[in-house]
Design an enzyme around this catalytic site. Structure first.
Site, PDB file in Angstrom:
ATOM      1  N   SER A 130       0.822  -1.224   0.000  1.00  8.19           N
ATOM      2  CA  SER A 130       0.000   0.000   0.000  1.00  8.19           C
ATOM      3  C   SER A 130       0.851   1.268   0.000  1.00  8.19           C
ATOM      4  O   SER A 130       1.991   1.272   0.466  1.00  8.19           O
ATOM      5  CB  SER A 130      -0.974  -0.025   1.177  1.00  8.19           C
ATOM      6  OG  SER A 130      -0.309  -0.225   2.390  1.00  8.19           O
ATOM      7  N   LYS A 149       2.253  -5.343   3.271  1.00 15.66           N
ATOM      8  CA  LYS A 149       3.386  -4.446   3.460  1.00 15.66           C
ATOM      9  C   LYS A 149       2.910  -3.011   3.270  1.00 15.66           C
ATOM     10  O   LYS A 149       2.728  -2.548   2.142  1.00 15.66           O
ATOM     11  CB  LYS A 149       4.510  -4.748   2.460  1.00 15.66           C
ATOM     12  CG  LYS A 149       5.816  -4.150   2.926  1.00 15.66           C
ATOM     13  CD  LYS A 149       6.708  -3.642   1.833  1.00 15.66           C
ATOM     14  CE  LYS A 149       6.365  -2.303   1.325  1.00 15.66           C
ATOM     15  NZ  LYS A 149       6.370  -1.181   2.298  1.00 15.66           N
ATOM     16  N   GLY A 170       0.428   2.429  -5.876  1.00  8.85           N
ATOM     17  CA  GLY A 170       1.665   3.193  -5.703  1.00  8.85           C
ATOM     18  C   GLY A 170       2.122   3.678  -7.053  1.00  8.85           C
ATOM     19  O   GLY A 170       1.299   3.841  -7.977  1.00  8.85           O
ATOM     20  N   SER A 171       3.415   3.870  -7.201  1.00  9.25           N
ATOM     21  CA  SER A 171       3.895   4.461  -8.444  1.00  9.25           C
ATOM     22  C   SER A 171       3.947   3.421  -9.575  1.00  9.25           C
ATOM     23  O   SER A 171       4.110   2.220  -9.336  1.00  9.25           O
ATOM     24  CB  SER A 171       5.274   5.084  -8.227  1.00  9.25           C
ATOM     25  OG  SER A 171       6.137   4.098  -7.738  1.00  9.25           O
ATOM     26  N   GLU A 212      -3.064  -0.110  -9.077  1.00  3.94           N
ATOM     27  CA  GLU A 212      -3.539   1.241  -9.406  1.00  3.94           C
ATOM     28  C   GLU A 212      -2.364   2.168  -9.159  1.00  3.94           C
ATOM     29  O   GLU A 212      -1.817   2.208  -8.049  1.00  3.94           O
ATOM     30  CB  GLU A 212      -4.745   1.622  -8.543  1.00  3.94           C
ATOM     31  CG  GLU A 212      -5.950   0.692  -8.727  1.00  3.94           C
ATOM     32  CD  GLU A 212      -6.425   0.536 -10.172  1.00  3.94           C
ATOM     33  OE1 GLU A 212      -6.176   1.433 -10.997  1.00  3.94           O
ATOM     34  OE2 GLU A 212      -7.028  -0.511 -10.484  1.00  3.94           O
ATOM     35  N   CYS A 241      -3.275  10.669  -6.327  1.00  5.86           N
ATOM     36  CA  CYS A 241      -3.020  10.133  -7.661  1.00  5.86           C
ATOM     37  C   CYS A 241      -3.899  10.857  -8.675  1.00  5.86           C
ATOM     38  O   CYS A 241      -3.561  10.958  -9.838  1.00  5.86           O
ATOM     39  CB  CYS A 241      -3.295   8.645  -7.687  1.00  5.86           C
ATOM     40  SG  CYS A 241      -4.885   8.263  -6.975  1.00  5.86           S
ATOM     41  N   GLU A 270       4.638  12.771 -13.746  1.00  2.00           N
ATOM     42  CA  GLU A 270       4.015  12.913 -12.432  1.00  2.00           C
ATOM     43  C   GLU A 270       5.091  13.334 -11.430  1.00  2.00           C
ATOM     44  O   GLU A 270       6.124  12.686 -11.319  1.00  2.00           O
ATOM     45  CB  GLU A 270       3.414  11.572 -11.982  1.00  2.00           C
ATOM     46  CG  GLU A 270       2.724  11.686 -10.634  1.00  2.00           C
ATOM     47  CD  GLU A 270       2.231  10.348 -10.076  1.00  2.00           C
ATOM     48  OE1 GLU A 270       3.052   9.414  -9.932  1.00  2.00           O
ATOM     49  OE2 GLU A 270       1.033  10.237  -9.765  1.00  2.00           O
TER      50      GLU A 270
HETATM   51  P1  NAD Z   1       5.595   4.086  -4.081  1.00  2.00           P
HETATM   52  O1  NAD Z   1       5.484   3.366  -5.378  1.00  2.00           O
HETATM   53  O2  NAD Z   1       6.847   4.762  -3.744  1.00  2.00           O
HETATM   54  O3  NAD Z   1       5.288   3.086  -2.870  1.00  2.00           O
HETATM   55  C1  NAD Z   1       4.116   2.304  -2.835  1.00  2.00           C
HETATM   56  C2  NAD Z   1       4.415   1.050  -2.031  1.00  2.00           C
HETATM   57  O4  NAD Z   1       5.376   0.287  -2.745  1.00  2.00           O
HETATM   58  C3  NAD Z   1       5.008   1.337  -0.658  1.00  2.00           C
HETATM   59  O5  NAD Z   1       4.521   0.390   0.269  1.00  2.00           O
HETATM   60  C4  NAD Z   1       6.491   1.135  -0.895  1.00  2.00           C
HETATM   61  O6  NAD Z   1       7.207   0.797   0.259  1.00  2.00           O
HETATM   62  C5  NAD Z   1       6.466  -0.002  -1.884  1.00  2.00           C
HETATM   63  N1  NAD Z   1       7.688  -0.108  -2.679  1.00  2.00           N
HETATM   64  C6  NAD Z   1       8.574   0.860  -2.994  1.00  2.00           C
HETATM   65  N2  NAD Z   1       9.572   0.355  -3.722  1.00  2.00           N
HETATM   66  C7  NAD Z   1       9.299  -0.954  -3.878  1.00  2.00           C
HETATM   67  C8  NAD Z   1       9.960  -2.026  -4.531  1.00  2.00           C
HETATM   68  N3  NAD Z   1      11.102  -1.840  -5.190  1.00  2.00           N
HETATM   69  N4  NAD Z   1       9.373  -3.241  -4.488  1.00  2.00           N
HETATM   70  C9  NAD Z   1       8.208  -3.414  -3.848  1.00  2.00           C
HETATM   71  N5  NAD Z   1       7.562  -2.462  -3.194  1.00  2.00           N
HETATM   72  C10 NAD Z   1       8.092  -1.245  -3.220  1.00  2.00           C
HETATM   73  O7  NAD Z   1       4.348   5.101  -4.025  1.00  2.00           O
HETATM   74  P2  NAD Z   1       3.959   6.130  -2.881  1.00  2.00           P
HETATM   75  O8  NAD Z   1       4.958   7.240  -2.894  1.00  2.00           O
HETATM   76  O9  NAD Z   1       3.660   5.429  -1.609  1.00  2.00           O
HETATM   77  O10 NAD Z   1       2.570   6.650  -3.451  1.00  2.00           O
HETATM   78  C11 NAD Z   1       2.498   7.603  -4.473  1.00  2.00           C
HETATM   79  C12 NAD Z   1       2.225   6.944  -5.812  1.00  2.00           C
HETATM   80  O11 NAD Z   1       1.046   6.152  -5.722  1.00  2.00           O
HETATM   81  C13 NAD Z   1       1.937   7.969  -6.898  1.00  2.00           C
HETATM   82  O12 NAD Z   1       2.525   7.550  -8.098  1.00  2.00           O
HETATM   83  C14 NAD Z   1       0.407   7.948  -6.992  1.00  2.00           C
HETATM   84  O13 NAD Z   1      -0.092   8.390  -8.226  1.00  2.00           O
HETATM   85  C15 NAD Z   1       0.134   6.498  -6.743  1.00  2.00           C
HETATM   86  N6  NAD Z   1      -1.228   6.267  -6.265  1.00  2.00           N
HETATM   87  C16 NAD Z   1      -2.143   5.753  -7.147  1.00  2.00           C
HETATM   88  C17 NAD Z   1      -3.456   5.550  -6.754  1.00  2.00           C
HETATM   89  C18 NAD Z   1      -4.479   5.009  -7.709  1.00  2.00           C
HETATM   90  O14 NAD Z   1      -5.551   4.613  -7.268  1.00  2.00           O
HETATM   91  N7  NAD Z   1      -4.192   4.982  -9.000  1.00  2.00           N
HETATM   92  C19 NAD Z   1      -3.836   5.849  -5.449  1.00  2.00           C
HETATM   93  C20 NAD Z   1      -2.861   6.353  -4.567  1.00  2.00           C
HETATM   94  C21 NAD Z   1      -1.565   6.547  -4.991  1.00  2.00           C
END
Ligand code: NAD
Length: 535
Positions: free
Chosen positions: A183, A208, A261-262, A289, A323, A421
């Site tokens: 998440s 996680k 996430g991203s 997403e 997002c 982004e």
């Molecule tokens: P992130 O991708 O940095 O992290 C998301 C999750 O992935 C975290 O739990 C993080 O610890 C984990 N993570 C990071 N690196 C990883 C790896 N190498 N392997 C596995 N897991 C890993 O994103 P963030 O900064 O927490 O959130 C922001 C991003 O999420 C933005 O890009 C945003 O647009 C997106 N987002 C999308 C939606 C949607 O519904 N489309 C909703 C919320 C956020």
């Protein structure tokens, strides 16, 4: 489906925190709580504390230590997978009503006795004002739980047709293995959905959370425990992202990934799963997403004030860290002077600072890394001849990671400011000539790899209809005469296509379908006793 029928829920109403209300007093008390929370790893109901600790500090007040995350070892992550396997059969065999009751109990706990605690944790840990926290960590989280319980019932009710000679049924089995839920930091509610959507369908989950939202996520996890979620069904594993992922993806029992996430991280997970697909018992379901570069398009027929307000709220609520946040706008030349003036006037009044102060509109961005990245983007834009600063452009890092709401006007519609982004309070505007409506639609569709949300302000019905058609694949959630943020569970199921994810619509029955693998059973009443056709 036999068993009790759960009624269609309605969206949880927001509590008012106006000064002087009981809610405001209770919230202030929760915000003033100074104990540092020790966040353990929880496996099979057992709490593990370690020496591998990550500190959680308030992004807007980095001196303030809120919590210490006790990260699991590699062996503990494996133990979490084993523990979920041990409980999987029992969990799958429970009735939908039993599982739904747990989700309802958890939603009621959040709605009542944990409401202030989880809102305060979200405000402090993720730097949200109460206007942003209450709709997330209370209302949306509660809605996810209640709607997932309700929508699972809709899935189970879906049955194949039977005929006079045989009865057919679908056994809505969970996936064979565990679901890895990863998440993001920006919505406390999302952690609640990524875990409970698979769980309501009978799956076990390795969770996680993001380190940056772990405090609020842990409070939610405790609510699930209090609601009677059996140990091991969801294990809380706030581990190092790469290590946890390596262990999860090394297990032949990985049956699905539920990620938000991203885009880059999700694509990395997808590649990794694909490269070892023959090592899993089940081909894992991948639901993600991800990012967005969400547009606001104004038609010359639009009202300038409505456009300006949508831009302010869409781009700068929660510091642009949604997002769905508006980050690129296309404004016709005839409206630009009025929209620009209104943006300047209004943004000059908007307060950036401590989220606990009433009147603050924006807190800090989530981390030092995000602050540094945004500062670099803003400095480069200020030096760029193709960019004009309309408003803002300041950043400061004491007492926290602050970025002023910033609006740039670009002359090149394919500038990186219109494509990438940045996940912060930066909005880029391209001013198009009034007679270039069709070209502008094509531009929006082709400029960025994302397709999450978008909004069109237009009072000309034919132009609106045409825009909707041209932009059919440019957004999974399209808003007409509204800002592109603020989707409500049950009303606007959320998700996007292209680089924005698998568009499985969080909070809807479509998402739940991904966590079930139906077995279809046919039972014939009288099997034939002759082999000839027609005998
Ligand atoms: P992130 O991708 O940095 O992290 C998301 C999750 O992935 C975290 O739990 C993080 O610890 C984990 N993570 C990071 N690196 C990883 C790896 N190498 N392997 C596995 N897991 C890993 O994103 P963030 O900064 O927490 O959130 C922001 C991003 O999420 C933005 O890009 C945003 O647009 C997106 N987002 C999308 C939606 C949607 O519904 N489309 C909703 C919320 C956020």
């Amino acid at each position: 489906m036999s068993g009790p029928q759960f009624p269609l829920p309605s969206n949880e109403p927001e509590v008012s925190f106006r000064q002087g209300t009981q809610a405001a007093v209770a919230l202030n008390e929760a915000l003033g709580q100074r104990d540092v929370v020790e966040i353990p790893t929880v496996i099979g109901g057992k709490r593990y504390y370690s020496n591998d600790v990550v500190e959680v500090r308030a992004p807007h007040d980095t001196q303030r230590l809120l919590a210490r995350i006790h990260r699991p070892t590699e062996a503990q992550i494996s133990e979490a997978i084993a523990s979920s396997k041990a409980v999987a059969k029992d969990w799958a065999s429970l009735s939908h009503a039993s599982r739904a009751t747990i989700l309802h109990r958890a939603s009621d706990i959040i709605a009542t006795r944990k409401r202030m605690t989880i809102n305060a944790a979200t405000m402090l840990g993720q730097s949200k004002t109460i206007d942003q926290a209450e709709p997330d960590s209370a209302c949306e989280l509660i809605d996810f739980l209640r709607f997932n319980a309700y929508n699972a019932q809709r899935v189970y009710a879906e049955q194949p047709m039977s005929v006079p000679s045989a009865v057919n049924r679908a056994d809505w089995r969970p996936l064979e293995g565990f679901v890895y839920a990863v998440s993001p930091f920006n919505f406390t509610a999302i952690g609640g959905n990524l875990t409970t959507a698979p769980a309501i369908m009978g799956n076990t989950v390795l969770w996680k959370p993001s380190e940056k939202s772990a405090l609020a996520n842990y409070i939610f996890f405790e609510a699930l425990e209090e609601a009677g979620l059996p140990p091991g069904v969801i294990n809380f594993v706030p581990g190092d992202a790469e290590l946890t992922t390596r262990v999860a993806l090394s297990s032949p029992d990985l049956a699905g990934i539920h990620f938000t996430g991203s885009s880059a991280v999700f694509q990395g997970l997808w590649k990794e799963v694909a490269s070892k697909v023959d090592t899993f018992r089940t081909i894992p379901r991948l639901v993600g997403e991800t990012g967005g570069k969400d547009f606001v398009l104004a038609h010359p027929s639009a009202n300038a004030s409505e456009v300006a307000i949508a831009l302010i709220r869409g781009a700068f609520e929660y510091q642009g860290q949604k997002c769905s946040a508006a980050s690129r706008a296309y404004i016709p030349r005839s409206l630009w002077n009025a929209v620009r003036q209104e943006l300047r006037d209004r943004l000059a009044q908007l307060k950036v600072g401590d989220v606990a102060n009433p009147g603050t509109f924006m807190g800090a961005v989530i981390s030092q890394a995000s602050h540094q990245k945004l500062s670099r983007v803003i400095s480069a834009a200020k030096e760029d001849a193709a960019v004009t600063v309309v408003h803002g452009g300041k950043t400061w890092s004491d007492p926290g990671y602050f970025v002023e709401p910033t609006v740039f006007e670009v002359t090149d519609p394919k500038h990186r400011l219109m494509k990438e982004e940045f996940f912060g309070p930066v909005l880029s505007v391209f001013v198009y000539e009034d007679n270039a409506w069709n070209e502008t639609l094509e531009l929006i569709d082709s400029t960025s790899p994302y397709a999450l949300t978008g909004s069109i302000f237009c009072t000309d019905r034919f132009a609106l209809h045409h825009a909707e058609k041209v932009l059919v694949n440019a957004a999974g959630n399209l808003y007409l005469n509204d800002k592109p943020t603020g989707a409500m569970i049950g009303q606007q199921p959320f998700g996007g296509g292209r680089a924005s994810g698998t568009n499985d619509k969080a909070g809807s029955y479509l998402n739940l379908l991904r966590w079930a693998s139906p077995r279809v059973v046919k039972e014939t009443y009288l099997p034939p006793r002759e082999w000839q056709f027609g005998a």
